[in-house]
Design a protein around this motif. Structure first.
Motif, short mmCIF file in Angstrom:
data_model
loop_
_atom_site.label_atom_id
_atom_site.label_comp_id
_atom_site.label_asym_id
_atom_site.label_seq_id
_atom_site.Cartn_x
_atom_site.Cartn_y
_atom_site.Cartn_z
N LYS A 17 0.82 -1.21 0.00
CA LYS A 17 0.00 0.00 0.00
C LYS A 17 0.86 1.26 0.00
N TYR A 31 -5.03 6.33 1.17
CA TYR A 31 -4.31 5.08 0.99
C TYR A 31 -4.69 4.49 -0.36
N LEU A 33 -3.41 1.05 -3.22
CA LEU A 33 -2.58 -0.13 -3.41
C LEU A 33 -1.46 0.17 -4.39
#
Length: 70
Positions: A17, A31, A33
């Protein structure tokens, strides 16, 4: 919750992440990936399909999807 706080540093350490701090009022963090984190999607899709088939055998349907959030 507590589980998220425990898992979050491990995901960052594994390179799964990204964390982006946005300098605004109020402070905000996003956030996402990483490319490596996205590589697990086929595994998750297979698990979702398997779980959906298990539910269907009992006459139930999944109440979630594998579609990305907007």
């Amino acid at each position: 919750g507590a589980i998220t706080l425990a898992i979050s540093p491990a995901l960052k350490k594994l390179g799964v992440k990204n964390r982006t701090r946005l300098f605004q009022i109020p402070p905000h963090v996003e956030y996402s990936l990483t490319e490596f984190g996205l590589s697990i999607r086929p595994v998750l899709e297979a698990m979702y399909a398997w779980g959906s088939r298990c539910l269907e055998r009992k006459g139930l349907t999944a109440n979630c999807s594998m579609e990305p959030l907007p």
